[in-house]
Each structure stands twice: as structure tokens, then as C-alpha cells.
Design a protein around this motif. Sequence first.
Motif, PDB file in Angstrom:
ATOM      1  N   SER A  63       0.823  -1.206   0.000  1.00 13.63           N
ATOM      2  CA  SER A  63       0.000   0.000   0.000  1.00 13.63           C
ATOM      3  C   SER A  63       0.859   1.258   0.000  1.00 13.63           C
ATOM      4  O   SER A  63       0.499   2.252  -0.627  1.00 13.63           O
ATOM      5  CB  SER A  63      -0.949   0.016   1.201  1.00 13.63           C
ATOM      6  N   ILE A  64       1.997   1.212   0.669  1.00 11.48           N
ATOM      7  CA  ILE A  64       2.899   2.361   0.664  1.00 11.48           C
ATOM      8  C   ILE A  64       3.441   2.590  -0.740  1.00 11.48           C
ATOM      9  O   ILE A  64       3.474   3.715  -1.237  1.00 11.48           O
ATOM     10  CB  ILE A  64       4.038   2.157   1.682  1.00 11.48           C
ATOM     11  N   VAL A  65       3.857   1.519  -1.403  1.00 14.39           N
ATOM     12  CA  VAL A  65       4.366   1.634  -2.769  1.00 14.39           C
ATOM     13  C   VAL A  65       3.261   2.104  -3.701  1.00 14.39           C
ATOM     14  O   VAL A  65       3.487   2.965  -4.563  1.00 14.39           O
ATOM     15  CB  VAL A  65       4.956   0.291  -3.234  1.00 14.39           C
ATOM     16  N   ARG A  66       2.066   1.564  -3.547  1.00 16.84           N
ATOM     17  CA  ARG A  66       0.947   1.934  -4.406  1.00 16.84           C
ATOM     18  C   ARG A  66       0.613   3.421  -4.268  1.00 16.84           C
ATOM     19  O   ARG A  66       0.263   4.078  -5.246  1.00 16.84           O
ATOM     20  CB  ARG A  66      -0.268   1.076  -4.059  1.00 16.84           C
ATOM     21  N   GLU A  67       0.743   3.972  -3.078  1.00 17.82           N
ATOM     22  CA  GLU A  67       0.442   5.386  -2.886  1.00 17.82           C
ATOM     23  C   GLU A  67       1.597   6.286  -3.300  1.00 17.82           C
ATOM     24  O   GLU A  67       1.380   7.400  -3.759  1.00 17.82           O
ATOM     25  CB  GLU A  67       0.094   5.645  -1.426  1.00 17.82           C
ATOM     26  N   ALA A  68       2.830   5.832  -3.156  1.00 13.70           N
ATOM     27  CA  ALA A  68       3.986   6.671  -3.455  1.00 13.70           C
ATOM     28  C   ALA A  68       4.403   6.614  -4.916  1.00 13.70           C
ATOM     29  O   ALA A  68       5.019   7.559  -5.419  1.00 13.70           O
ATOM     30  CB  ALA A  68       5.165   6.254  -2.583  1.00 13.70           C
ATOM     31  N   LEU A  69       4.088   5.546  -5.615  1.00 14.77           N
ATOM     32  CA  LEU A  69       4.553   5.366  -6.985  1.00 14.77           C
ATOM     33  C   LEU A  69       4.089   6.468  -7.941  1.00 14.77           C
ATOM     34  O   LEU A  69       4.910   6.958  -8.732  1.00 14.77           O
ATOM     35  CB  LEU A  69       4.129   3.991  -7.497  1.00 14.77           C
ATOM     36  N   PRO A  70       2.842   6.903  -7.921  1.00 17.86           N
ATOM     37  CA  PRO A  70       2.452   7.999  -8.833  1.00 17.86           C
ATOM     38  C   PRO A  70       3.235   9.282  -8.580  1.00 17.86           C
ATOM     39  O   PRO A  70       3.636   9.959  -9.536  1.00 17.86           O
ATOM     40  CB  PRO A  70       0.968   8.205  -8.541  1.00 17.86           C
ATOM     41  N   CYS A  71       3.496   9.610  -7.334  1.00 14.13           N
ATOM     42  CA  CYS A  71       4.271  10.816  -7.022  1.00 14.13           C
ATOM     43  C   CYS A  71       5.715  10.678  -7.500  1.00 14.13           C
ATOM     44  O   CYS A  71       6.288  11.627  -8.048  1.00 14.13           O
ATOM     45  CB  CYS A  71       4.246  11.095  -5.519  1.00 14.13           C
ATOM     46  N   GLU A  72       6.291   9.516  -7.309  1.00  6.57           N
ATOM     47  CA  GLU A  72       7.654   9.282  -7.777  1.00  6.57           C
ATOM     48  C   GLU A  72       7.722   9.367  -9.304  1.00  6.57           C
ATOM     49  O   GLU A  72       8.667   9.919  -9.863  1.00  6.57           O
ATOM     50  CB  GLU A  72       8.155   7.910  -7.318  1.00  6.57           C
ATOM     51  N   PHE A  73       6.732   8.834  -9.973  1.00  8.24           N
ATOM     52  CA  PHE A  73       6.694   8.878 -11.423  1.00  8.24           C
ATOM     53  C   PHE A  73       6.590  10.316 -11.919  1.00  8.24           C
ATOM     54  O   PHE A  73       7.311  10.725 -12.843  1.00  8.24           O
ATOM     55  CB  PHE A  73       5.526   8.039 -11.949  1.00  8.24           C
ATOM     56  N   LEU A  74       5.704  11.105 -11.316  1.00  5.55           N
ATOM     57  CA  LEU A  74       5.557  12.507 -11.722  1.00  5.55           C
ATOM     58  C   LEU A  74       6.828  13.306 -11.459  1.00  5.55           C
ATOM     59  O   LEU A  74       7.224  14.146 -12.273  1.00  5.55           O
ATOM     60  CB  LEU A  74       4.376  13.144 -10.986  1.00  5.55           C
ATOM     61  N   ALA A  75       7.492  13.035 -10.340  1.00  7.03           N
ATOM     62  CA  ALA A  75       8.739  13.739 -10.038  1.00  7.03           C
ATOM     63  C   ALA A  75       9.829  13.379 -11.047  1.00  7.03           C
ATOM     64  O   ALA A  75      10.598  14.248 -11.481  1.00  7.03           O
ATOM     65  CB  ALA A  75       9.192  13.398  -8.622  1.00  7.03           C
ATOM     66  N   THR A  76       9.894  12.121 -11.445  1.00  4.41           N
ATOM     67  CA  THR A  76      10.889  11.697 -12.424  1.00  4.41           C
ATOM     68  C   THR A  76      10.627  12.324 -13.783  1.00  4.41           C
ATOM     69  O   THR A  76      11.546  12.848 -14.429  1.00  4.41           O
ATOM     70  CB  THR A  76      10.884  10.158 -12.546  1.00  4.41           C
ATOM     71  N   VAL A  77       9.377  12.291 -14.220  1.00  2.79           N
ATOM     72  CA  VAL A  77       9.027  12.891 -15.512  1.00  2.79           C
ATOM     73  C   VAL A  77       9.280  14.399 -15.480  1.00  2.79           C
ATOM     74  O   VAL A  77       9.828  14.971 -16.428  1.00  2.79           O
ATOM     75  CB  VAL A  77       7.561  12.572 -15.880  1.00  2.79           C
ATOM     76  N   GLY A  78       8.926  15.039 -14.383  1.00  2.00           N
ATOM     77  CA  GLY A  78       9.167  16.477 -14.249  1.00  2.00           C
ATOM     78  C   GLY A  78      10.656  16.806 -14.276  1.00  2.00           C
ATOM     79  O   GLY A  78      11.073  17.805 -14.865  1.00  2.00           O
ATOM     80  N   GLY A  79      11.473  15.968 -13.661  1.00  2.00           N
ATOM     81  CA  GLY A  79      12.918  16.183 -13.672  1.00  2.00           C
ATOM     82  C   GLY A  79      13.497  16.024 -15.061  1.00  2.00           C
ATOM     83  O   GLY A  79      14.387  16.803 -15.465  1.00  2.00           O
ATOM     84  N   VAL A  80      13.020  15.058 -15.796  1.00  2.00           N
ATOM     85  CA  VAL A  80      13.498  14.862 -17.180  1.00  2.00           C
ATOM     86  C   VAL A  80      13.115  16.049 -18.047  1.00  2.00           C
ATOM     87  O   VAL A  80      13.929  16.565 -18.822  1.00  2.00           O
ATOM     88  CB  VAL A  80      12.941  13.539 -17.755  1.00  2.00           C
ATOM     89  N   ILE A  81      11.883  16.510 -17.923  1.00  2.00           N
ATOM     90  CA  ILE A  81      11.437  17.667 -18.704  1.00  2.00           C
ATOM     91  C   ILE A  81      12.240  18.915 -18.328  1.00  2.00           C
ATOM     92  O   ILE A  81      12.669  19.678 -19.201  1.00  2.00           O
ATOM     93  CB  ILE A  81       9.924  17.897 -18.516  1.00  2.00           C
ATOM     94  N   ALA A  82      12.473  19.108 -17.041  1.00  2.00           N
ATOM     95  CA  ALA A  82      13.254  20.268 -16.601  1.00  2.00           C
ATOM     96  C   ALA A  82      14.682  20.201 -17.134  1.00  2.00           C
ATOM     97  O   ALA A  82      15.247  21.230 -17.533  1.00  2.00           O
ATOM     98  CB  ALA A  82      13.259  20.338 -15.081  1.00  2.00           C
ATOM     99  N   GLU A  83      15.273  19.024 -17.166  1.00  2.00           N
ATOM    100  CA  GLU A  83      16.630  18.873 -17.692  1.00  2.00           C
ATOM    101  C   GLU A  83      16.686  19.169 -19.186  1.00  2.00           C
ATOM    102  O   GLU A  83      17.632  19.794 -19.669  1.00  2.00           O
ATOM    103  CB  GLU A  83      17.152  17.465 -17.416  1.00  2.00           C
ATOM    104  N   ILE A  84      15.672  18.746 -19.927  1.00  2.00           N
ATOM    105  CA  ILE A  84      15.617  19.035 -21.365  1.00  2.00           C
ATOM    106  C   ILE A  84      15.533  20.542 -21.590  1.00  2.00           C
ATOM    107  O   ILE A  84      16.250  21.106 -22.438  1.00  2.00           O
ATOM    108  CB  ILE A  84      14.439  18.298 -22.027  1.00  2.00           C
ATOM    109  N   ILE A  85      14.678  21.202 -20.833  1.00  2.00           N
ATOM    110  CA  ILE A  85      14.533  22.658 -20.963  1.00  2.00           C
ATOM    111  C   ILE A  85      15.823  23.355 -20.552  1.00  2.00           C
ATOM    112  O   ILE A  85      16.295  24.272 -21.231  1.00  2.00           O
ATOM    113  CB  ILE A  85      13.340  23.149 -20.130  1.00  2.00           C
TER     114      ILE A  85
END
Length: 64
Positions: free
Chosen positions: A29-51
Motif C-alpha cells: 500500500s505504501i508503494v501503491r500510494e507513493a509510486l504515482p508521485c515518484e513517477f511525476l517527479a521523475t518525468v518532471g525532472g526529465v522535462i526540466a533537464e531538457i529545458i
Amino acid sequence: MPSESHREEDIFESQFIDRYLSEYASVSSIVREALPCEFLATVGGVIAEIIYSGMTSELEMIPA
């Protein structure tokens, strides 16, 4: 009998806490709740690095 009703409340509270902990304190349940936030943070970091990489190459062309 106030002591009997108090005991029933304690039993109910104990069962509620056990059920709550078994549902929300498990690793899955901890992984299930934290995984979407981790995914969004990773995608946001990749986009920020590209910019940022595009921005720094353009900033190098500006004379100082």
C-alpha cells in the motif's frame, strides 16, 4: 454496567486499529500510494533537464 460498555469500546477500537494498520501499513500500500508521485517527479525532472540543457546552449551564445 459502564465497565462492560467500556470494554466493548476497547475491543472495537483495537479491531479498528488492527484493520487500519493491516490495510495502510503494508509495503504494497505504501508503494501503491507513493509510486504515482515518484513517477511525476521523475518525468518532471526529465522535462526540466531538457529545458535547462536547451536554455544553457542558447545562453552561451549571448556575449558577456
